[in-house]
Design an enzyme around this catalytic site. Structure first.
Site, PDB file in Angstrom:
ATOM      1  N   ARG A  79      26.987  -7.424  24.258  1.00 16.83           N
ATOM      2  CA  ARG A  79      26.740  -8.539  23.341  1.00 16.83           C
ATOM      3  C   ARG A  79      27.093  -8.176  21.902  1.00 16.83           C
ATOM      4  NH1 ARG A  79      20.808  -9.909  24.422  1.00 16.83           N
ATOM      5  NH2 ARG A  79      21.105 -11.442  22.771  1.00 16.83           N
ATOM      6  N   GLN A 112      15.321 -18.000  16.904  1.00 13.10           N
ATOM      7  CA  GLN A 112      15.034 -17.030  17.969  1.00 13.10           C
ATOM      8  C   GLN A 112      16.280 -16.186  18.214  1.00 13.10           C
ATOM      9  OE1 GLN A 112      12.725 -19.051  21.403  1.00 13.10           O
ATOM     10  NE2 GLN A 112      13.712 -20.736  20.346  1.00 13.10           N
ATOM     11  N   ASN A 113      17.404 -16.582  17.629  1.00  9.24           N
ATOM     12  CA  ASN A 113      18.665 -15.890  17.903  1.00  9.24           C
ATOM     13  C   ASN A 113      18.765 -14.590  17.115  1.00  9.24           C
ATOM     14  OD1 ASN A 113      19.153 -18.151  19.386  1.00  9.24           O
ATOM     15  ND2 ASN A 113      20.600 -19.064  17.947  1.00  9.24           N
ATOM     16  N   VAL A 114      19.461 -13.633  17.707  1.00  7.33           N
ATOM     17  CA  VAL A 114      19.609 -12.317  17.093  1.00  7.33           C
ATOM     18  C   VAL A 114      21.047 -12.103  16.611  1.00  7.33           C
ATOM     19  CG1 VAL A 114      17.745 -11.327  18.506  1.00  7.33           C
ATOM     20  CG2 VAL A 114      20.102 -11.213  19.347  1.00  7.33           C
ATOM     21  N   HIS A 130      12.951 -13.027  16.432  1.00  9.04           N
ATOM     22  CA  HIS A 130      13.192 -12.094  17.543  1.00  9.04           C
ATOM     23  C   HIS A 130      14.074 -10.919  17.125  1.00  9.04           C
ATOM     24  CE1 HIS A 130      12.105 -15.305  20.825  1.00  9.04           C
ATOM     25  NE2 HIS A 130      11.062 -14.806  20.228  1.00  9.04           N
ATOM     26  N   CYS A 141      10.808   7.952  15.417  1.00 12.90           N
ATOM     27  CA  CYS A 141      10.361   7.879  14.019  1.00 12.90           C
ATOM     28  C   CYS A 141      10.396   6.461  13.453  1.00 12.90           C
ATOM     29  CB  CYS A 141      11.191   8.835  13.148  1.00 12.90           C
ATOM     30  SG  CYS A 141      12.917   8.330  12.943  1.00 12.90           S
ATOM     31  N   GLY A 197      18.588 -26.536  20.456  1.00 14.53           N
ATOM     32  CA  GLY A 197      19.201 -25.610  21.418  1.00 14.53           C
ATOM     33  C   GLY A 197      18.284 -24.548  21.969  1.00 14.53           C
ATOM     34  N   ASN A 223      19.327 -31.222  21.925  1.00 19.51           N
ATOM     35  CA  ASN A 223      19.643 -30.398  23.096  1.00 19.51           C
ATOM     36  C   ASN A 223      20.608 -31.167  23.991  1.00 19.51           C
ATOM     37  OD1 ASN A 223      19.280 -28.780  25.682  1.00 19.51           O
ATOM     38  ND2 ASN A 223      17.756 -27.777  24.384  1.00 19.51           N
TER      39      ASN A 223
HETATM   40  C1  BJW Z   1      22.418 -26.504  24.056  1.00 20.46           C
HETATM   41  C2  BJW Z   1      23.793 -26.300  24.021  1.00 20.46           C
HETATM   42  C3  BJW Z   1      24.525 -26.984  23.032  1.00 20.46           C
HETATM   43  C4  BJW Z   1      22.978 -25.137  25.636  1.00 20.46           C
HETATM   44  N1  BJW Z   1      23.894 -27.787  22.169  1.00 20.46           N
HETATM   45  N2  BJW Z   1      21.820 -27.299  23.206  1.00 20.46           N
HETATM   46  C5  BJW Z   1       2.124 -18.132  26.430  1.00 20.46           C
HETATM   47  C6  BJW Z   1       2.411 -18.830  27.569  1.00 20.46           C
HETATM   48  C7  BJW Z   1       3.237 -18.290  28.541  1.00 20.46           C
HETATM   49  C8  BJW Z   1       3.807 -17.024  28.382  1.00 20.46           C
HETATM   50  C9  BJW Z   1       3.508 -16.306  27.249  1.00 20.46           C
HETATM   51  C10 BJW Z   1       2.684 -16.861  26.286  1.00 20.46           C
HETATM   52  N3  BJW Z   1       2.591 -15.959  25.272  1.00 20.46           N
HETATM   53  C11 BJW Z   1       3.338 -14.887  25.567  1.00 20.46           C
HETATM   54  C12 BJW Z   1       3.901 -15.042  26.778  1.00 20.46           C
HETATM   55  C13 BJW Z   1       4.786 -14.048  27.437  1.00 20.46           C
HETATM   56  C14 BJW Z   1       6.226 -14.135  26.984  1.00 20.46           C
HETATM   57  C15 BJW Z   1       6.776 -15.500  27.390  1.00 20.46           C
HETATM   58  O1  BJW Z   1       6.909 -16.402  26.612  1.00 20.46           O
HETATM   59  N4  BJW Z   1       7.144 -15.663  28.649  1.00 20.46           N
HETATM   60  C16 BJW Z   1       7.686 -16.919  29.154  1.00 20.46           C
HETATM   61  C17 BJW Z   1       9.124 -16.706  29.645  1.00 20.46           C
HETATM   62  C18 BJW Z   1       6.793 -17.459  30.218  1.00 20.46           C
HETATM   63  N5  BJW Z   1       6.359 -13.909  25.552  1.00 20.46           N
HETATM   64  C19 BJW Z   1       6.430 -12.687  25.027  1.00 20.46           C
HETATM   65  O2  BJW Z   1       6.343 -11.702  25.731  1.00 20.46           O
HETATM   66  C20 BJW Z   1       6.551 -12.564  23.528  1.00 20.46           C
HETATM   67  N6  BJW Z   1       5.640 -11.608  23.045  1.00 20.46           N
HETATM   68  C21 BJW Z   1       4.317 -11.795  23.049  1.00 20.46           C
HETATM   69  O3  BJW Z   1       3.804 -12.845  23.379  1.00 20.46           O
HETATM   70  O4  BJW Z   1       3.602 -10.710  22.664  1.00 20.46           O
HETATM   71  C22 BJW Z   1       2.184 -10.732  22.702  1.00 20.46           C
HETATM   72  C23 BJW Z   1       1.702  -9.487  21.978  1.00 20.46           C
HETATM   73  C24 BJW Z   1       0.862  -9.621  20.895  1.00 20.46           C
HETATM   74  C25 BJW Z   1       0.431  -8.467  20.225  1.00 20.46           C
HETATM   75  C26 BJW Z   1       0.863  -7.218  20.630  1.00 20.46           C
HETATM   76  C27 BJW Z   1       1.728  -7.082  21.699  1.00 20.46           C
HETATM   77  C28 BJW Z   1       2.146  -8.241  22.375  1.00 20.46           C
HETATM   78  C29 BJW Z   1       7.938 -12.035  23.108  1.00 20.46           C
HETATM   79  C30 BJW Z   1       9.065 -12.903  23.530  1.00 20.46           C
HETATM   80  C31 BJW Z   1      10.393 -12.204  23.189  1.00 20.46           C
HETATM   81  C32 BJW Z   1      11.610 -12.952  23.750  1.00 20.46           C
HETATM   82  N7  BJW Z   1      12.770 -12.115  23.634  1.00 20.46           N
HETATM   83  C33 BJW Z   1      14.077 -12.627  24.016  1.00 20.46           C
HETATM   84  C34 BJW Z   1      15.112 -11.485  23.895  1.00 20.46           C
HETATM   85  C35 BJW Z   1      15.429 -11.231  22.399  1.00 20.46           C
HETATM   86  C36 BJW Z   1      16.496 -10.211  22.203  1.00 20.46           C
HETATM   87  C37 BJW Z   1      17.821 -10.607  22.796  1.00 20.46           C
HETATM   88  O5  BJW Z   1      18.441 -11.604  22.382  1.00 20.46           O
HETATM   89  O6  BJW Z   1      18.254  -9.892  23.690  1.00 20.46           O
HETATM   90  O7  BJW Z   1      14.436 -13.719  23.162  1.00 20.46           O
HETATM   91  S1  BJW Z   1      14.121 -13.380  25.635  1.00 20.46           S
HETATM   92  C38 BJW Z   1      15.242 -14.676  25.212  1.00 20.46           C
HETATM   93  O8  BJW Z   1      14.562 -15.963  25.304  1.00 20.46           O
HETATM   94  C39 BJW Z   1      15.548 -14.476  23.722  1.00 20.46           C
HETATM   95  C40 BJW Z   1      15.538 -15.889  23.215  1.00 20.46           C
HETATM   96  O9  BJW Z   1      15.345 -15.896  21.810  1.00 20.46           O
HETATM   97  C41 BJW Z   1      14.420 -16.520  23.991  1.00 20.46           C
HETATM   98  C42 BJW Z   1      14.466 -18.021  24.041  1.00 20.46           C
HETATM   99  O10 BJW Z   1      15.589 -18.483  24.706  1.00 20.46           O
HETATM  100  P1  BJW Z   1      16.357 -19.768  24.190  1.00 20.46           P
HETATM  101  O11 BJW Z   1      16.934 -19.502  22.867  1.00 20.46           O
HETATM  102  O12 BJW Z   1      15.481 -20.951  24.303  1.00 20.46           O
HETATM  103  O13 BJW Z   1      17.590 -19.833  25.212  1.00 20.46           O
HETATM  104  P2  BJW Z   1      17.688 -20.518  26.666  1.00 20.46           P
HETATM  105  O14 BJW Z   1      18.873 -19.961  27.344  1.00 20.46           O
HETATM  106  O15 BJW Z   1      16.400 -20.432  27.377  1.00 20.46           O
HETATM  107  O16 BJW Z   1      17.921 -22.073  26.368  1.00 20.46           O
HETATM  108  C43 BJW Z   1      19.121 -22.547  25.772  1.00 20.46           C
HETATM  109  C44 BJW Z   1      18.966 -24.027  25.518  1.00 20.46           C
HETATM  110  O17 BJW Z   1      20.105 -24.489  24.810  1.00 20.46           O
HETATM  111  C45 BJW Z   1      18.879 -24.876  26.783  1.00 20.46           C
HETATM  112  O18 BJW Z   1      17.808 -25.791  26.636  1.00 20.46           O
HETATM  113  C46 BJW Z   1      20.219 -25.629  26.826  1.00 20.46           C
HETATM  114  O19 BJW Z   1      20.113 -26.934  27.384  1.00 20.46           O
HETATM  115  C47 BJW Z   1      20.565 -25.700  25.370  1.00 20.46           C
HETATM  116  N8  BJW Z   1      22.009 -25.786  25.055  1.00 20.46           N
HETATM  117  N9  BJW Z   1      24.209 -25.467  24.994  1.00 20.46           N
HETATM  118  C48 BJW Z   1      22.616 -27.964  22.238  1.00 20.46           C
HETATM  119  N10 BJW Z   1      25.953 -26.886  22.901  1.00 20.46           N
HETATM  120 ZN    ZN Z   2      14.176   9.006  14.754  1.00 23.92          ZN
END
Ligand code: BJW
Ligand code: ZN
Length: 255
Positions: A79, A112-114, A130, A141, A197, A223
């Site tokens: 990526r 949320q994008n990186v 994120h 470290c 999105g 979306n």
């Molecule tokens: C278009 C389009 C076009 C396409 N035009 N639209 C509460 C409830 C349930 C679960 C949890 C909760 N709280 C926490 C959780 C657990 C978990 C979670 O949410 N799990 C769910 C999956 C159920 N969350 C976590 O673990 C988070 N941390 C946390 O809660 O910590 C607690 C804590 C507290 C204190 C100490 C320690 C811990 C962290 C979440 C981190 C997510 N990380 C990622 C990876 C980031 C790095 C990387 O990029 O590699 O983030 S996962 C991935 O998903 C990435 C994204 O930012 C994120 C969201 O995805 P996104 O952007 O929505 O993408 P898609 O693919 O899902 O959707 C794309 C959309 O675009 C679609 O709708 C399409 O239709 C649309 N689209 N083309 C317009 N042209």
């Molecule tokens: Zn180091």
């Protein structure tokens, strides 16, 4: 829905959205992978969103990194290489234009994008909840560094020799505290939240919709299709963000 039915509906929804934005004292935007799709970056959960057969939940966790850091780095290095060649699309540029029209203090973009494409398009107030894929962090470290060069398959810290990791937020990890707090305040205070999105399944990011609603913010979704958020928003604009957002800016007119 046939195109001849969809078009008038979208037109009316766009007019409503433009009116709310015109009246807004301040605006917050939450973006997800879909806003970068038209730049050629794969989303996480759409068809083709899998990476070499792995779900994002299987590679974007601290457990996966401990188990197989090489696999996780392969995912991120692929990526990282890809983002060197991608450019912001008209959706990113429209959001930068919205910020310019509103002026300082009236706009916050929470992403949320990186991939860094919002800043590349000229957006100023961007909160990367994120993290960023061009930053690395030492697991020992904790030193952080911006690295746009190609990294080794398993890069190590020059100071302590421990493994480096991407400076992004994985599942089960906390979001960067200060950035997250700023995001919550901006969304709570904004009269309009534009959600662009994102599938709205990942928390706590998706919870920003409730934060806005708690203070009677109007929530507008952009979306391709209905999402987990659609039932909780005031208005849905269905279409590609690279087309819908420029149309919205055109309706808003020059400042
Ligand atoms: C278009 C389009 C076009 C396409 N035009 N639209 C509460 C409830 C349930 C679960 C949890 C909760 N709280 C926490 C959780 C657990 C978990 C979670 O949410 N799990 C769910 C999956 C159920 N969350 C976590 O673990 C988070 N941390 C946390 O809660 O910590 C607690 C804590 C507290 C204190 C100490 C320690 C811990 C962290 C979440 C981190 C997510 N990380 C990622 C990876 C980031 C790095 C990387 O990029 O590699 O983030 S996962 C991935 O998903 C990435 C994204 O930012 C994120 C969201 O995805 P996104 O952007 O929505 O993408 P898609 O693919 O899902 O959707 C794309 C959309 O675009 C679609 O709708 C399409 O239709 C649309 N689209 N083309 C317009 N042209
Ligand atoms: Zn180091």
């Amino acid at each position: 829905m046939p195109a001849d039915q969809e078009a008038p509906h979208l037109e009316a929804a766009l007019n409503q959205a433009a009116e709310w934005l015109r009246q807004a004292a301040s605006v917050a935007v939450l973006t997800g992978a879909g806003v970068s799709a038209e730049s050629g970056i794969s989303t996480f959960r759409d068809a083709g969103g899998l990476w070499e057969g792995h779900r994002v939940e299987d590679v974007a966790t601290p457990e996966a990194f401990r188990r197989d850091p090489l696999l996780v780095w392969k995912f991120y290095n692929t990526r990282r290489a890809n983002i060197q060649s991608v450019r912001p699309n008209p959706g990113h540029f429209a959001l930068a234009e919205l910020e310019r029209q509103l002026g300082p203090g009236r706009f916050t973009l929470v992403t949320q994008n990186v991939d860094g494409l919002h800043r590349a398009a000229g957006s100023q107030r961007v909160l990367e909840i994120h993290g960023s894929i061009i930053r690395v962090r030492c697991v020992g470290c904790e030193k952080r560094e911006t690295r746009t060069d190609a990294l080794a398959e398993l890069p190590r810290c020059q100071d302590c020799g421990d493994l480096l990791r991407p400076d992004v937020v994985w599942f089960h990890e906390a979001l960067p505290e200060e950035v997250w707090e700023q995001a919550m305040v901006a969304v709570y205070e904004a009269s309009v939240l534009l959600v662009v999105g994102t599938s709205a399944v990942v928390y706590p990011a998706a919870g920003l919709i409730e934060v806005s609603r708690a203070n009677r913010g109007r929530v507008i979704e952009v979306n391709l299709n209905a999402t987990a958020a659609s039932e909780r928003v005031d208005l849905s604009l269905f279409g590609p963000s690279g087309e819908v957002l420029p149309r919205l800016m055109k309706l808003l007119g020059p400042s």
